[in-house]
Motif scaffolding. Structure first.
Motif, PDB file in Angstrom:
ATOM      1  N   GLN A 180     -25.049   2.577   2.641  1.00 41.08           N
ATOM      2  CA  GLN A 180     -23.630   2.887   2.845  1.00 41.08           C
ATOM      3  C   GLN A 180     -23.162   3.958   1.869  1.00 41.08           C
ATOM      4  N   VAL A 181     -22.486   4.947   2.401  1.00 40.36           N
ATOM      5  CA  VAL A 181     -21.820   5.966   1.591  1.00 40.36           C
ATOM      6  C   VAL A 181     -20.333   5.909   1.919  1.00 40.36           C
ATOM      7  N   THR A 182     -19.521   5.733   0.900  1.00 39.53           N
ATOM      8  CA  THR A 182     -18.077   5.682   1.079  1.00 39.53           C
ATOM      9  C   THR A 182     -17.445   6.725   0.173  1.00 39.53           C
ATOM     10  N   VAL A 183     -16.642   7.598   0.770  1.00 38.75           N
ATOM     11  CA  VAL A 183     -15.997   8.680   0.024  1.00 38.75           C
ATOM     12  C   VAL A 183     -14.499   8.465   0.084  1.00 38.75           C
TER      13      VAL A 183
ATOM     14  N   PHE B 163     -20.071   4.347  -3.679  1.00 39.30           N
ATOM     15  CA  PHE B 163     -18.650   4.662  -3.511  1.00 39.30           C
ATOM     16  C   PHE B 163     -18.328   5.806  -4.458  1.00 39.30           C
ATOM     17  N   VAL B 164     -17.846   6.912  -3.902  1.00 40.68           N
ATOM     18  CA  VAL B 164     -17.539   8.085  -4.722  1.00 40.68           C
ATOM     19  C   VAL B 164     -16.192   8.672  -4.326  1.00 40.68           C
ATOM     20  N   GLN B 165     -15.719   9.600  -5.139  1.00 42.64           N
ATOM     21  CA  GLN B 165     -14.479  10.312  -4.848  1.00 42.64           C
ATOM     22  C   GLN B 165     -14.798  11.599  -4.079  1.00 42.64           C
TER      23      GLN B 165
ATOM     24  N   LYS C 220     -16.795  14.578   1.406  1.00 42.10           N
ATOM     25  CA  LYS C 220     -15.472  14.453   1.987  1.00 42.10           C
ATOM     26  C   LYS C 220     -15.297  13.031   2.517  1.00 42.10           C
ATOM     27  N   PRO C 221     -14.058  12.587   2.671  1.00 39.34           N
ATOM     28  CA  PRO C 221     -13.854  11.243   3.247  1.00 39.34           C
ATOM     29  C   PRO C 221     -14.525  11.084   4.615  1.00 39.34           C
TER      30      PRO C 221
ATOM     31  N   SER D 145     -20.874  14.120  -5.733  1.00 35.86           N
ATOM     32  CA  SER D 145     -22.206  14.279  -5.141  1.00 35.86           C
ATOM     33  C   SER D 145     -22.951  12.953  -5.166  1.00 35.86           C
ATOM     34  N   LEU D 146     -23.875  12.815  -4.234  1.00 33.39           N
ATOM     35  CA  LEU D 146     -24.802  11.687  -4.192  1.00 33.39           C
ATOM     36  C   LEU D 146     -26.148  12.195  -3.728  1.00 33.39           C
TER      37      LEU D 146
END
Length: 122
Positions: A117-120, A11-13, A85-86, A17-18
């Motif tokens: 899972q990637v959540t932005v 979970f990132v803003q 980005k979201p 970066s990930l």
């Protein structure tokens, strides 16, 4: 038997970066790609790389922000995701194919990982 194991999601803003990793066990394939699938949407191509040589390609939606690389010694493919980005929110899958062509299509691929899972957040 080929196994693909992804890791690195989180979970990132927006703007963060990930780096995703895909560890490959078993026989190596010609091509490895990352696909992603958002909730309620079809699985879509994001990036690809060949195991030999440096042939890469990206979808228009990630081009310029994502890079794909591999470490043959570690049997690992990476997806570096910058300026997230979201709309990048999705489950990201690593996939392996023995074919050169049609790498945009999920039907081309022989093996898949379980996804990460990637959540932005905006």
């Amino acid at each position: 038997q080929v196994q693909l194991v992804e890791s690195g999601g989180g979970f990132v803003q927006a703007g963060d970066s990930l780096r995703l990793s895909c560890v490959i066990s078993g026989r190596t394939s010609l091509r490895y790609s990352w696909f992603r699938q958002a909730l309620g949407k079809e699985r879509e191509f994001a990036a690809t790389i060949t195991w030999i040589g440096d042939n890469t390609d990206f979808s228009d939606s990630v081009k310029g922000r994502f890079t794909i690389s591999r470490d043959n010694a570690k049997n690992t493919v990476y997806l570096q995701m910058n300026y997230l980005k979201p709309e990048d929110t999705a489950v990201y899958y690593c996939a392996a194919s023995s074919r050169w062509e049609n790498y945009y299509s999920p039907l081309t691929y022989d093996y898949w990982g379980q996804g990460t899972q990637v959540t932005v957040s905006s």
